[in-house]
Design an enzyme around this catalytic site. Structure first.
Site, short mmCIF file in Angstrom:
data_model
loop_
_atom_site.label_atom_id
_atom_site.label_comp_id
_atom_site.label_asym_id
_atom_site.label_seq_id
_atom_site.Cartn_x
_atom_site.Cartn_y
_atom_site.Cartn_z
CD1 TRP A 1 -46.01 -66.62 34.69
CD2 TRP A 1 -47.86 -67.86 34.41
NE1 TRP A 1 -45.74 -67.59 33.75
CE2 TRP A 1 -46.86 -68.35 33.54
CE3 TRP A 1 -49.11 -68.47 34.38
CZ2 TRP A 1 -47.07 -69.43 32.68
CZ3 TRP A 1 -49.32 -69.56 33.53
CH2 TRP A 1 -48.32 -70.01 32.70
CG ASN A 2 -47.82 -71.88 37.55
OD1 ASN A 2 -47.33 -71.25 38.48
ND2 ASN A 2 -47.41 -73.08 37.23
N PRO B 1 -44.00 -61.18 43.54
CG PRO B 1 -46.04 -60.03 43.51
CD PRO B 1 -44.64 -59.96 44.07
N GLY C 1 -40.26 -71.63 39.52
CA GLY C 1 -40.25 -71.16 38.13
C GLY C 1 -39.42 -72.10 37.28
CB SER C 2 -38.05 -71.67 33.90
OG SER C 2 -37.07 -70.67 34.01
CD GLU D 1 -42.14 -76.39 42.27
OE1 GLU D 1 -41.81 -76.89 41.18
OE2 GLU D 1 -43.17 -75.75 42.47
CG LEU D 2 -35.82 -75.18 39.68
CD1 LEU D 2 -34.35 -75.41 39.40
CD2 LEU D 2 -36.15 -73.69 39.70
CD GLU E 1 -42.55 -77.93 32.86
OE1 GLU E 1 -43.31 -78.08 33.79
OE2 GLU E 1 -41.69 -77.02 32.84
#
Ligand SMILES: O=CCCCC(=O)O
Length: 503
Positions: free
Chosen positions: A174-175, A199, A251-252, A273-274, A404
């Site tokens: 979402w970012n 999405p 995401g995470s 891509e975490l 984070e």
């Protein structure tokens, strides 16, 4: 699949009016599967709200495994036709799409700010950044070169060709509601792969608007589908369906690990891509004004909700007080508010959980000795708004040194020398982005090489660009996005051995 196209529901039409869209047709509340705009099989919907106001701006179909399987089937059916086209031909379609995205920049930015919260200036920037991946990969697809290898025998020849891997699936956050999609869809389409995108259910309208423009640009049915709904059933189908050869996720780290496990049975190629825990190091010899500017850009971008945002600011003893004072001044110039309002720099956080996490990290840090120099609490505007925060005297035992924060909280740690800075910077299981400021050329090389990160900004707080490889090491993930490396994840190498050359 033959569902008649319907007009968006009244609520979304009102949202399009309220946003003052020049092209209200960009705002869709159906998913896009195999070239058709469709509702969920069971008719279920999910509300989408504006994080600045809490108002529901529309709904999207709550799709699941069945609709995802349909999108994957449509992608597989479209694959042969898409891969058979020349790279130049695919590039022409992509170029049209890029131009349409840029022509719709203002409308797309308004949609993004309404569903994600970031300031309009940031949304406009993201639209351009997102579009750049389509432009870049349209060109890069033409350069998916193979190889010839000197042969081991006089009557045989070895040729290596690169081919599209097949149906790709993408799960995006979402970012960055546009750029994280185009960074995956761009290389997929350029390589000759169809792709199904899921999405975030929190920011689906930017993705659906991209699909509207892709359809208008002539992306063939099935080559790009956007499936909306809750993550589990869609992710479950994407990871278990054998037709999907490649999965890309942003995401995470915990979710990335889960997707990796789920993909094991069908052995998919993965790009992950975490999470990150970016150090931002300021050495005694740094240009402090530049370091302050870089720290603000890196830390408070998207209200701190970016995987490459500085999470720990490490400052050398000799400049600690001076840097902290100048950073406090700069933080004081940030303007919190509804991203749609003029002059706002810092929008709301995405939801109440994000606000609670920032509060929790600050409370833990303060209990362990941190001093609040700026902010430190919810903003007077209420809702999801949080004050840009500066904490002094942060130490490695605090939660925010390990996790984070994903919010506008800048903790300043102190270090004595280069060795200590490197040790502190690498003391994390993550390895996405790191930053440092120094004017000593020897130190610049030493530190750049010692940092265990996939990306390092040297005297720069913003490193993202379509022309460079984005990605991490350690538990920050696998693969690279953007640049000439990004297309490799959507290609497979095929070796051809040609015999029978004897006359
Ligand atoms: O959270 C990760 C998004 C990456 C944004 C960028 O490309 O800088």
């Amino acid at each position: 699949m033959d569902t008649p196209v319907r007009a968006p529901h009244g609520l979304l039409i009102r949202t399009a009016q309220a946003l003052g869209l020049k092209d209200p047709g960009l705002l869709r509340d159906q998913a896009y599967i195999g070239g058709s705009w469709v509702d969920a099989d069971e008719g279920g919907t999910i509300d989408v709200d504006n994080p600045a106001t809490g108002e529901v701006i529309g709904t999207i179909p709550a799709m699941g495994a069945a609709e995802t399987a349909l999108a994957i089937k449509a992608a597989n059916a479209a694959w042969a036709g898409w891969r058979a086209r020349t790279a130049k031909d695919r590039a022409a379609v992509m170029r049209r799409w890029f131009e349409m995205i840029m022509a719709a920049q203002e409308d797309l930015a308004r949609i993004m700010t309404a569903e994600q919260g970031k300031s309009l200036a940031e949304s406009r920037g993201e639209v351009a950044y997102g579009a750049s991946f389509i432009e870049w990969f349209a060109e890069e697809g033409k350069r998916a070169y193979g190889d010839t290898i000197p042969s081991f025998a006089g009557d045989k020849r070895i040729v290596v060709v690169k081919e599209p891997i097949g149906v790709a699936a993408a799960i995006t956050p979402w970012n960055f509601p546009i750029a994280m999609i185009t960074r995956k869809v761009g290389p997929a389409l350029a390589a000759g792969c169809p792709i199904v995108v899921r999405p975030s259910e929190v920011t689906p309208y930017s993705a659906l608007a991209l699909a509207v423009l892709a359809e208008r640009a002539g992306v063939p049915p099935g080559v790009l589908s956007v499936v909306t709904g809750h993550p589990k059933p869609i992710g479950g189908e994407m990871t278990s369906n054998p037709l999907v050869r490649k999965l890309s996720f942003t995401g995470s780290t915990p979710v990335g690990k889960l997707l990796m496990k789920q993909s094991a049975d069908t052995l998919k190629k993965l790009s992950l891509e975490l999470g990150g825990n970016a150090p931002f190091i300021v050495f005694d010899d740094a240009d402090l004004d530049a370091a302050v500017e870089g720290a603000v850009a890196s830390k408070y971008r998207n209200a701190g909700q970016t995987c490459v945002c500085a999470n720990r600011i490490l400052v050398q003893d000799g400049v600690y007080e001076a840097f902290a004072a100048r950073l406090a001044e700069a933080v004081g110039r940030l303007r919190v508010g509804n991203g749609a309002d003029k002059d706002v720099t810092t929008g709301p956080l995405i939801n109440a959980a994000a606000v609670e996490k920032a509060e929790r990290h600050i409370a833990d840090a303060v209990a362990k000795g941190a001093r609040v120099a700026m902010g430190g609490r919810r903003h007077a505007l209420g809702g999801n708004f949080f004050e840009p925060t500066l904490l002094l005297d942060a130490t490695p035992d605090m939660i925010l040194a390990r996790e984070e924060t994903f919010g506008p909280v800048a903790p300043l740690f102190r270090f004595k020398d280069e060795a200590e800075a490197i040790r502190m910077a690498n003391d994390t299981e993550f390895g996405l982005a790191a930053y440092f400021y120094s004017r000593d050329i020897g130190r610049i090389w030493r530190v750049a090489e010692a940092l265990e990160y996939g990306m390092v900004g040297i005297n720069e707080g913003i490193i993202s660009t379509e022309v460079a490889p984005f990605g991490g090491v350690k538990q920050s993930g696998l693969g690279r996005e953007g640049s000439k490396y990004g297309i490799e994840d959507y290609l497979v190498v095929k070796y051809l051995l040609m015999g029978g050359l004897k006359a």
